[in-house]
Design a protein around this motif. Structure first.
Motif, PDB file in Angstrom:
ATOM      1  N   LYS A  10     -21.658  -1.703  -1.117  1.00  0.00           N
ATOM      2  CA  LYS A  10     -21.301  -0.477  -1.842  1.00  0.00           C
ATOM      3  C   LYS A  10     -21.075   0.671  -0.868  1.00  0.00           C
ATOM      4  N   ARG A  11     -21.932   0.787   0.139  1.00  0.00           N
ATOM      5  CA  ARG A  11     -21.789   1.867   1.108  1.00  0.00           C
ATOM      6  C   ARG A  11     -20.455   1.746   1.871  1.00  0.00           C
ATOM      7  N   ILE A  12     -20.124   0.497   2.297  1.00  0.00           N
ATOM      8  CA  ILE A  12     -18.880   0.296   3.035  1.00  0.00           C
ATOM      9  C   ILE A  12     -17.677   0.605   2.144  1.00  0.00           C
ATOM     10  N   GLN A  13     -17.766   0.224   0.837  1.00  0.00           N
ATOM     11  CA  GLN A  13     -16.667   0.471  -0.092  1.00  0.00           C
ATOM     12  C   GLN A  13     -16.410   1.973  -0.263  1.00  0.00           C
ATOM     13  N   VAL A  14     -17.488   2.752  -0.430  1.00  0.00           N
ATOM     14  CA  VAL A  14     -17.344   4.206  -0.593  1.00  0.00           C
ATOM     15  C   VAL A  14     -16.770   4.825   0.676  1.00  0.00           C
ATOM     16  N   ALA A  15     -17.280   4.366   1.855  1.00  0.00           N
ATOM     17  CA  ALA A  15     -16.803   4.908   3.126  1.00  0.00           C
ATOM     18  C   ALA A  15     -15.316   4.596   3.337  1.00  0.00           C
ATOM     19  N   GLU A  16     -14.886   3.371   2.935  1.00  0.00           N
ATOM     20  CA  GLU A  16     -13.481   3.015   3.094  1.00  0.00           C
ATOM     21  C   GLU A  16     -12.579   3.856   2.189  1.00  0.00           C
ATOM     22  N   TYR A  17     -13.079   4.164   0.954  1.00  0.00           N
ATOM     23  CA  TYR A  17     -12.293   5.056   0.075  1.00  0.00           C
ATOM     24  C   TYR A  17     -12.015   6.396   0.749  1.00  0.00           C
ATOM     25  N   VAL A  18     -13.030   6.904   1.434  1.00  0.00           N
ATOM     26  CA  VAL A  18     -12.870   8.203   2.084  1.00  0.00           C
ATOM     27  C   VAL A  18     -11.958   8.093   3.297  1.00  0.00           C
ATOM     28  N   LEU A  19     -12.146   7.040   4.123  1.00  0.00           N
ATOM     29  CA  LEU A  19     -11.316   6.896   5.322  1.00  0.00           C
ATOM     30  C   LEU A  19      -9.860   6.602   4.957  1.00  0.00           C
ATOM     31  N   ASP A  20      -9.635   5.840   3.866  1.00  0.00           N
ATOM     32  CA  ASP A  20      -8.262   5.533   3.456  1.00  0.00           C
ATOM     33  C   ASP A  20      -7.550   6.735   2.848  1.00  0.00           C
ATOM     34  N   GLY A  21      -8.306   7.768   2.547  1.00  0.00           N
ATOM     35  CA  GLY A  21      -7.685   8.967   1.970  1.00  0.00           C
ATOM     36  C   GLY A  21      -7.604   8.959   0.476  1.00  0.00           C
ATOM     37  N   ARG A  22      -8.213   7.957  -0.181  1.00  0.00           N
ATOM     38  CA  ARG A  22      -8.157   7.937  -1.641  1.00  0.00           C
ATOM     39  C   ARG A  22      -8.942   9.116  -2.222  1.00  0.00           C
ATOM     40  N   TYR A  23     -10.114   9.330  -1.626  1.00  0.00           N
ATOM     41  CA  TYR A  23     -10.949  10.453  -2.053  1.00  0.00           C
ATOM     42  C   TYR A  23     -11.370  11.239  -0.827  1.00  0.00           C
ATOM     43  N   SER A  24     -11.658  12.524  -1.066  1.00  0.00           N
ATOM     44  CA  SER A  24     -12.362  13.285  -0.028  1.00  0.00           C
ATOM     45  C   SER A  24     -13.848  13.046  -0.217  1.00  0.00           C
TER      46      SER A  24
END
Length: 396
Positions: A10-24
């Motif tokens: 879950k932590r990696i998934q949230v971090a990837e969302y932020v790095l991919d630019g999907r969310y700030s």
């Protein structure tokens, strides 16, 4: 917020969302219900594993670069505005020193720029006054040529004055041409006449005696058919015309009119700078265009050269009109037209100063067409206007 433990996935998934630019980071915090600092910490750990720069440091760096870029842009914009403000102030000073409304032509503007060239840059003055820089320098070269021409003209005028005085002020332009040629000065008669006129050099001469013309007529003049009968019993039976002078600040203007003596209406007129036969021909032509051709119409005038010209007499013959002229030296024979000119000058022209021909044309048109013909009351017409009297006669 209750303490909740999240799996590593879950932590990696949230971090990837932020790095991919999907969310700030702030949006991911709201979506997943996790604190902003926690999200940033997960992102930074993932960045360390992947060898990427720190998320927070990168954002701060980008913010600093953006701030520097904005500051540079503001500095450039401020410099540009300061330059424009300085140019506007300089333009205001130029227009204060050189009022544009006083210098309407390019020549006057160039003269003003040349006079103020030590106070302001020439290029700025040209831009403020709307003059091309090339035009100004072209005027400079032309002015130098004009100055040389004026110097030659002054030298020639000095020679003309000397020769004129040596010959006891008795020579006219023809003899002056011969006298100057004897001194080796080749100049035209027209130029000598102009120089003499500009310097007030008039030869002393005996006035030529002219016999007074008697009442007999020759081929140039016509008999006085009207005989001061200024009240004809029908329209388009007797017309009268004359020319008057109008003084303005830019010289003399000349007005020719044609009046129908039956209703005192101005049926034709013409304003011109030249007092030639053309002015009476055009005034008469406008009258025929307005009223039409009437066989046997009597047109009365004085004995001016315009009314004895061939063009005028030919026009009368073509339109089946009969010429009539006043006795020599007798203005009373054309008193009806003289009366109109007196009204025109008293009621309009003497009350104004004119600086251009367009003003005179506008005022005379308004006076004749809008006031005199349609509104002004005439005692001889039973206190009716000329148009009202004509319509009344036609309706009877």
């Amino acid at each position: 917020m209750a303490n909740v433990r999240y799996t590593q996935e879950k932590r990696i998934q949230v971090a990837e969302y932020v790095l991919d630019g999907r969310y700030s980071a702030s949006v991911a915090s709201k979506v997943f219900g996790i604190g902003v600092n926690t999200v940033c910490r997960w992102v930074n750990r993932l960045c360390e594993k992947r060898g990427l720069p720190c998320y927070r440091a990168e954002r701060k760096g980008r913010r600093r670069e953006s701030t520097r870029a904005r500051l540079k842009e503001l500095v450039r914009r401020n410099r540009r505005l300061e330059k424009q403000l300085a140019q506007a102030r300089e333009t205001a000073e130029i227009l204060k020193a050189i009022p544009v409304h006083l210098y309407s032509t390019t020549r006057f503007k160039c003269e003003a720029i040349h006079e103020k060239r030590d106070c302001f840059p020439v290029s700025r003055m040209c831009e403020a006054l709307g003059v091309r820089l090339a035009s100004y320098y072209q005027w400079i070269r032309a002015e130098a040529r004009r100055a040389e021409r004026r110097e030659r003209e002054r030298a020639l005028a000095d020679v003309v004055i000397r020769v004129f005085e040596e010959n006891r002020r008795t020579y006219g332009c023809r003899r002056m041409k011969v006298a100057l040629a004897n001194e080796g000065v080749d100049v035209s008669e027209y130029r000598i006449r102009r120089i003499m006129h500009e310097n007030g050099l008039y030869p002393v001469a005996r006035r030529r005696w002219r016999p007074y013309r008697k009442g007999t007529c020759d081929s140039m003049y016509s008999e006085n058919i009207l005989q001061r009968e200024f009240l004809p019993d029908a329209l388009n039976k007797v017309w009268a015309g004359d020319i008057t002078y109008i003084a303005t600040s830019f010289g003399w203007l000349y007005l020719a009119v044609v009046i129908d003596l039956c209703n005192k209406e101005i049926v034709g007129y013409r304003l011109s700078r030249n007092i030639e036969s053309e002015i009476v021909v055009e005034a008469l032509g406008s009258a025929f265009a307005r009223r039409g051709v009437h066989e046997g119409l009597v047109f009365h005038s004085d004995r001016g050269p315009q009314y004895s010209s061939r063009r005028y007499r030919t026009m009368l013959a073509e339109n089946k009109a009969v010429p009539s002229m006043s006795a020599p030296g007798c203005p009373y024979d054309n008193a009806c037209v003289e009366s109109f000119f007196a009204c025109l000058k008293t009621e309009l022209l003497y009350r104004r100063k004119y600086s251009c021909m367009e003003e005179v044309e506008s005022d005379i048109f308004d006076y004749i067409e809008a006031f005199y013909n349609r509104r002004r009351l005439h005692s001889t017409l039973g206190y009716l206007s000329p148009v009202e009297y004509r319509l009344k006669r036609l309706a009877a």
